[in-house]
Design an enzyme around this catalytic site. Structure first.
Site, mmCIF file in Angstrom:
data_model
loop_
_atom_site.group_PDB
_atom_site.id
_atom_site.type_symbol
_atom_site.label_atom_id
_atom_site.label_comp_id
_atom_site.label_asym_id
_atom_site.label_seq_id
_atom_site.Cartn_x
_atom_site.Cartn_y
_atom_site.Cartn_z
ATOM 1 N N GLU A 31 0.854 -1.200 0.000
ATOM 2 C CA GLU A 31 0.000 0.000 0.000
ATOM 3 C C GLU A 31 0.884 1.243 0.000
ATOM 4 O O GLU A 31 1.748 1.398 0.849
ATOM 5 C CB GLU A 31 -0.913 -0.001 1.239
ATOM 6 C CG GLU A 31 -1.726 1.271 1.448
ATOM 7 C CD GLU A 31 -2.603 1.624 0.243
ATOM 8 O OE1 GLU A 31 -3.504 0.837 -0.070
ATOM 9 O OE2 GLU A 31 -2.352 2.679 -0.390
ATOM 10 N N GLY A 33 -0.448 4.427 0.021
ATOM 11 C CA GLY A 33 -1.125 5.560 0.663
ATOM 12 C C GLY A 33 -1.661 5.172 2.029
ATOM 13 O O GLY A 33 -1.128 4.292 2.694
ATOM 14 N N GLY A 36 -6.584 1.322 3.996
ATOM 15 C CA GLY A 36 -8.053 1.363 3.905
ATOM 16 C C GLY A 36 -8.551 1.953 2.604
ATOM 17 O O GLY A 36 -9.737 1.862 2.299
ATOM 18 N N GLY A 37 -7.655 2.594 1.833
ATOM 19 C CA GLY A 37 -8.006 3.025 0.492
ATOM 20 C C GLY A 37 -8.879 4.268 0.418
ATOM 21 O O GLY A 37 -9.036 5.021 1.385
ATOM 22 N N THR A 38 -9.465 4.450 -0.757
ATOM 23 C CA THR A 38 -10.180 5.685 -1.088
ATOM 24 C C THR A 38 -11.427 5.882 -0.244
ATOM 25 O O THR A 38 -11.641 6.960 0.329
ATOM 26 C CB THR A 38 -10.570 5.661 -2.578
ATOM 27 O OG1 THR A 38 -9.376 5.526 -3.364
ATOM 28 C CG2 THR A 38 -11.305 6.920 -2.988
ATOM 29 N N CYS A 39 -12.276 4.870 -0.173
ATOM 30 C CA CYS A 39 -13.579 5.030 0.476
ATOM 31 C C CYS A 39 -13.406 5.513 1.908
ATOM 32 O O CYS A 39 -14.040 6.478 2.340
ATOM 33 C CB CYS A 39 -14.334 3.701 0.425
ATOM 34 S SG CYS A 39 -15.878 3.724 1.325
ATOM 35 N N HIS A 445 -48.171 3.339 5.985
ATOM 36 C CA HIS A 445 -48.773 4.659 5.777
ATOM 37 C C HIS A 445 -48.496 5.535 6.990
ATOM 38 O O HIS A 445 -48.603 5.066 8.118
ATOM 39 C CB HIS A 445 -50.288 4.518 5.589
ATOM 40 C CG HIS A 445 -50.968 5.842 5.403
ATOM 41 N ND1 HIS A 445 -50.869 6.563 4.227
ATOM 42 C CD2 HIS A 445 -51.717 6.587 6.253
ATOM 43 C CE1 HIS A 445 -51.557 7.692 4.356
ATOM 44 N NE2 HIS A 445 -52.067 7.737 5.577
#
Ligand SMILES: Cc1cc2nc3c(=O)[nH]c(=O)nc-3n(C[C@H](O)[C@H](O)[C@H](O)COP(=O)(O)OP(=O)(O)OC[C@H]3O[C@@H](n4cnc5c(N)ncnc54)[C@H](O)[C@@H]3O)c2cc1C
Length: 459
Positions: A31, A33, A36-39, A445
């Site tokens: 990894e 960066g 856990g990455g982008t998200c 409803h």
């Protein structure tokens, strides 16, 4: 040189491959960066935490007063809003990395950028400046996508932000210029706009969210134009910075204009990272848009290399990346019983204001596919909860095949669109007709879900 049973490049959805099935394998995770990455770090999660705060500001400023409730929006404490988000997220990223690196003896975490030097050998330029070379029996490419920065920005002297950096600003922009009218520009532009920044959105085409059903993108663009400076048919010619002032020269509907602000967000899209992995040495193929090509089992052209997520899928969505990861995790340990990925029903949402959610075909796509269609555009305001909300702009648009009675597409714009659409996704996924969805259950409803019931009954 280290050899592993399994090598994973990228810790977004790639990190979730490591189920207990892999406890007896030697695993390397590479990894470059934040873990856990982008998200987790710069995408879905922080952006929606900001969206929620922005929604509160909007409710206080606009919704309360419209109902006779005397609220007002005073100001946003940006550092407090920002720190709530990252005080929650940053420890999760760090904790995830430490768990893998320190608590799982069978996992080796390599912090650096990986590039193949032959089909099963990866050279990792470590963040500390050293180099590691590793090999593995099985390899998973989960390297995601990156922000595209157009030449006109890159060659300028302008200090620009992308979604990677703008959520960590020191202060609220006075005047934010957003380059791009897609979902990231729409979501983040609205965050800053709701919290008090002036916002200008520069859009290349005639509408924002141009890939949505035309009825939805038109309504969305009108809603944004009512509160922000939305420019359409824009070509950016040049930009420069003088002190805190960013000046952008554009051609808008054929006329040259100049506008200025203090902060620039570049949000024109994201490109898959396959071109950075040295894949030419592996036999793994990229398609014309740079996405890694896989079969339905998510195996690449190389029998021992698998790929998932944004690297392979132009939809670039977290729920699809996670679904991919489940398939790859299964297939790695069950070679004689491979699972397939099914992307035929891929829903998505845009957490702007208004919110948008969609699944299936747009109306033009349904027509082009040769369906004999029946369509309804049903107003939220026709349902009791829509009255309660004084809603006059939100709709649920449904497109069905008139012969099979199956739902082909659902497109919602308005409050809770991303939640309301879920039952339609379920109906499509399980092959229910619109009549079964409408009449085979009771709708509470007067919940907002009656909008969906009424739209189905229209069909
Ligand atoms: C602002 C924003 C908002 C978003 N909102 C949503 C949303 O609301 N809903 C939704 O479904 N999706 C959303 N997304 C998209 C979502 O974040 C992605 O689809 C998802 O994170 C992709 O997961 P992935 O595992 O494929 O890639 P990523 O999570 O990007 O993981 C890839 C990892 O690989 C690493 N990497 C890349 N190349 C190398 C290399 N050579 N060596 C080592 N490491 C490498 C990267 O650093 C990265 O950590 C959003 C994205 C952004 C930017």
């Amino acid at each position: 040189m280290n050899h592993f049973d399994l090598l994973i490049i990228g810790t977004g959805s790639g990190n979730s491959i490591l189920t207990p099935d892999f406890d007896d394998k030697r695993v390397a995770i590479v990894e470059r960066g934040a873990f856990g990455g982008t998200c987790l770090n710069v995408g879905c999660i922080p952006s929606k935490m900001f969206v929620y705060a922005a929604e509160m500001a909007h409710n206080a400023a606009v919704v309360g007063p419209a109902l006779g409730v005397h609220t007002s929006f005073n100001h946003a404490d940006w550092p407090a809003i920002r720190d709530r988000v990252f005080a929650r997220i940053d420890p999760i990223a760090l904790g995830g990395e430490q768990y893998r690196a320190l608590e799982q003896d069978h996992v080796t975490v390599l912090k650096g950028s990986g590039r193949f030097i032959d089909d099963k050998t990866l050279e990792v330029a470590m963040l500390d400046g050293s180099t590691e070379v590793i090999t593995a029996d099985q390899i998973v490419l989960a390297a995601g996508a990156r922000v595209i920065v157009p030449d006109v920005v890159a060659r300028s002297n302008v200090e620009y932000h992308t979604s990677d950096s703008i959520m960590r600003l020191d202060g609220l922009p006075e005047h934010l210029i957003v380059l791009g009218g897609g979902y990231i520009g729409a979501e983040l532009g609205n965050v800053f706009g709701s919290l008090g920044s002036k916002v200008t959105i520069l859009n290349r085409g005639s509408v924002m969210l141009s890939r949505e059903d035309p009825d939805i993108s038109k309504r969305f663009t009108e809603a944004y134009a009512n509160k922000y400076d939305v420019r359409t048919h824009v070509e950016v010619l040049e930009m420069n910075q003088d002190g805190d002032t960013i000046t952008v020269h554009i051609r808008e509907n054929g006329e040259e204009r100049t506008l200025s602000g203090d902060t620039l967000l570049v949000a024109i899209g994201r490109a898959p990272n396959g071109d950075q992995l040295g894949l030419e040495t592996t036999g793994v193929e990229l398609d014309g848009n740079g996405y890694v090509v896989t079969d339905s089992h998510l195996r690449t052209a190389h029998p021992d290399i698998w790929a998932l997520g944004d690297l392979t899928n132009p939809a670039q969505l977290k729920h699809t990346a996670n679904a991919d990861a489940r398939v790859v995790a299964h297939n790695l340990v069950n070679p004689s019983n491979l699972h397939k990925i099914d992307r035929t029903i891929t829903p998505h949402a845009v957490f702007g204001h208004p919110q948008v959610a969609a699944v299936g075909l747009t109306e033009p796509e349904a027509v082009a596919a040769g369906h004999n269609i029946v369509v309804t555009v049903h107003a939220y305001g026709a349902a009791a909860y829509g009255w309660a909300m004084e809603d006059s702009t939100s709709v649920c648009k449904l497109i069905a095949d008139a012969d099979s009675r199956l739902l082909l597409g659902a497109h919602l714009i308005g409050p809770q669109a991303s939640t309301l659409i879920q039952q339609l996704i379920q109906g499509m996924a399980f092959g229910q007709t619109v009549d079964e969805m409408a009449q085979g259950q009771l709708y509470i409803h007067p919940a907002l879900s009656e909008v969906v019931e009424q739209a189905l009954l229209d069909l």
